[in-house]
Structure formats: structure tokens, C-alpha cells
Design an enzyme around this catalytic site. Structure first.
Site, PDB file in Angstrom:
ATOM      1  CG  ASP A 111     -38.049  -0.672  -8.599  1.00 12.72           C
ATOM      2  OD1 ASP A 111     -37.624   0.392  -9.675  1.00 12.72           O
ATOM      3  OD2 ASP A 111     -39.005  -1.275  -8.998  1.00 12.72           O
ATOM      4  CB  SER A 205     -44.366   0.312 -12.770  1.00 12.16           C
ATOM      5  OG  SER A 205     -43.655  -0.832 -12.128  1.00 12.16           O
TER       6      SER A 205
END
Length: 259
Positions: A111, A205
Site C-alpha cells: 500500500d 489514509s
């Protein structure tokens, strides 16, 4: 429930895990205006998407789960209502770099995403890059989280200014015990407060986990509600990707990420 902490087109994607993109810091306080000079806002016509981190004058690092079309980046932002004179806005110069061996069906695998800006950013009072790590943080390290994510663990309550909090690096066993249904990769960091109360959440995020002044982690995913006891956050371990980052910046777009 585990939450991928990402807001896409102002919707929360309810999945078997939860990405933390577009999340706020739970249990934090307003950041000092000068302590988040590397923090970047990713946004599109629908609004705020994610956070990112300036790592060089024309490169921003964020989470792969923040990948979106037609987004821009704003640097030097503190208040949504009061502009800093040195705020700067940039577009991606080219398609963002993702790990070529990333699993397409797993939004939290590898990620990490590196974005080249369409023009260099000038350092200023509220803008400066953050150093990449020389080594990973040790268990017990005190680290700083920051972002415009929700400040409520159960609902979307977004602040006008970024919030910051201190959390600890925890043993991977803690995250593996908390999320037995979702693999917790060795290329991630487990971080939080065991008793709960402080955490990243919806809207955070892509933002940084900063330990001893170094950029050690990228906000990726965690539990929902956020900030619960024994449910820490999971962060991409930047130190495992420094060679990949340096290779991409040097022009080797075919560089491989760690397995």
C-alpha cells in the site's frame, strides 16, 4: 470490523477491512502550524481524498489505496478556512508509480504510491520535505500521527485543521492477533495505543507516521470503530521501500518492490 481508511468521492467503502484514507486522528489535538510542513492534501472535484507526504521537492509519497483519477495536491495547508500565503498546488506530472507486483485484488497489499509533481515545490515557512528512514523504528518507539481525518471513532466529524497525536510502535503479534482474518504483512508496521483512545481513522489514509523525525510509516488500514483497545493501526513500512523509492526517483520506472 477492519476499515480501509479511504474516502473516495465522499463515500466510505465498507469492506472486510478498512482503509484509512481520508481519515482524521482520533484522540489528538490541533497540530502546531509548523510541525506538518511535509503534509500534503490530495483532492479532486468531489473534495478531499487522502493525505500524502512530500519526500523531495517534486515527489509525494502516499498510500496505493488513495489512487484516483484527476486529483491535485495542495501543500502548506493548515486551516481549511484561513489560507497560508505560501500554499502551493500541484498536479501529477505523470501516472503515479505503484509496485508492479502488487496484488490487484488486495487493496492493502504493498500500500504505497509515489507521485511526481508537475513542477518543483519551493521550501517555505509551511512547506518542507520529510526525510526517508535510515532504518526501521524499534518496538516501543513513540511516533507522531497527523491528518484531517475524522476526530470521532464512530462518525464522520472532520476538523478544519489537522490533528496530531503520539502513538507507539507495537509488536506485529498484536496486529496479527487483532486481525486474524486479514494477513498483516512483514512490510508493515503495527502502531497504536494498547488501551485505545488514539488512532488514525477515516480520512487519514496516505498520511505519515513520523518517528524520531523520520518518515517511517504510511497510514493504511485498521479497525472500525477507530481507536479501540487492542485494535492498533497498520502502516506501510517505508524503510522496506526506500530502495524502490530511490530507484523510481532516479528514473528506473521498472524497479521492483519487496515481495
Amino acid at each position: 470490523m477492519v476499515l480501509i481508511r479511504v474516502l473516495a468521492n465522499l463515500l466510505i467503502l465498507q469492506l472486510s477491512y478498512a482503509q484509512k484514507s481520508s481519515e482524521l486522528v482520533i484522540g489528538g489535538d490541533e497540530c502546531n502550524i509548523n510541525e506538518h510542513r511535509s503534509l500534503v492534501v490530495l483532492f479532486n472535484s468531489s473534495g478531499f481524498l487522502c493525505a500524502g507526504t512530500l519526500v523531495q521537492d517534486e515527489w509525494v509519497l502516499t498510500a496505493a489505496n488513495c489512487d484516483s483519477k484527476n486529483f491535485q495536491m495542495q501543500l502548506g495547508v493548515h486551516s481549511k478556512k484561513v489560507l497560508n500565503e505560501d500554499e502551493q498546488t500541484r498536479d501529477p506530472k505523470e501516472e503515479a508509480s505503484l509496485c508492479p507486483n502488487r496484488k490487484k485484488d488486495d487493496e492493502v497489499d504493498k500500500d504505497i504510491m509515489l507521485i511526481k509533481l508537475d513542477s518543483r515545490v519551493s521550501n517555505s515557512e509551511h512547506i518542507a520535505p520529510l526525510s526517508l528512514p535510515s532504518s526501521p523504528p524499534s518496538v516501543g518507539s513513540v511516533c507522531r500521527i497527523m491528518g484531517w481525518g475524522t476526530i470521532s471513532p464512530t462518525k464522520e466529524t472532520y476538523p478544519d485543521v489537522p490533528h496530531c497525536a503520539n502513538i507507539n510502535i507495537l509488536d506485529h503479534a498484536v496486529c496479527r492477533a487483532a486481525y486474524p482474518w486479514q494477513p498483516v504483512s512483514s512490510t508493515t508496521l503495527c502502531a497504536g495505543i494498547l488501551q485505545g483512545g488514539k488512532d488514525t481513522c477515516w480520512g487519514d489514509s496516505g498520511g505519515p507516521l513520523i518517528c524520531n523525525g523520520e518518515f517511517q510509516g504510511i497510514v493504511s488500514w485498521g479497525a472500525h470503530p477507530c481507536g479501540q483497545p487492542h485494535n492498533p493501526g497498520v502502516y506501510t513500512k517505508v524503510s522496506d521501500y526506500t530502495e524502490w523509492i530511490k530507484s523510481i526517483i532516479a528514473g528506473n520506472t521498472a524497479a521492483a518492490c519487496p515481495p
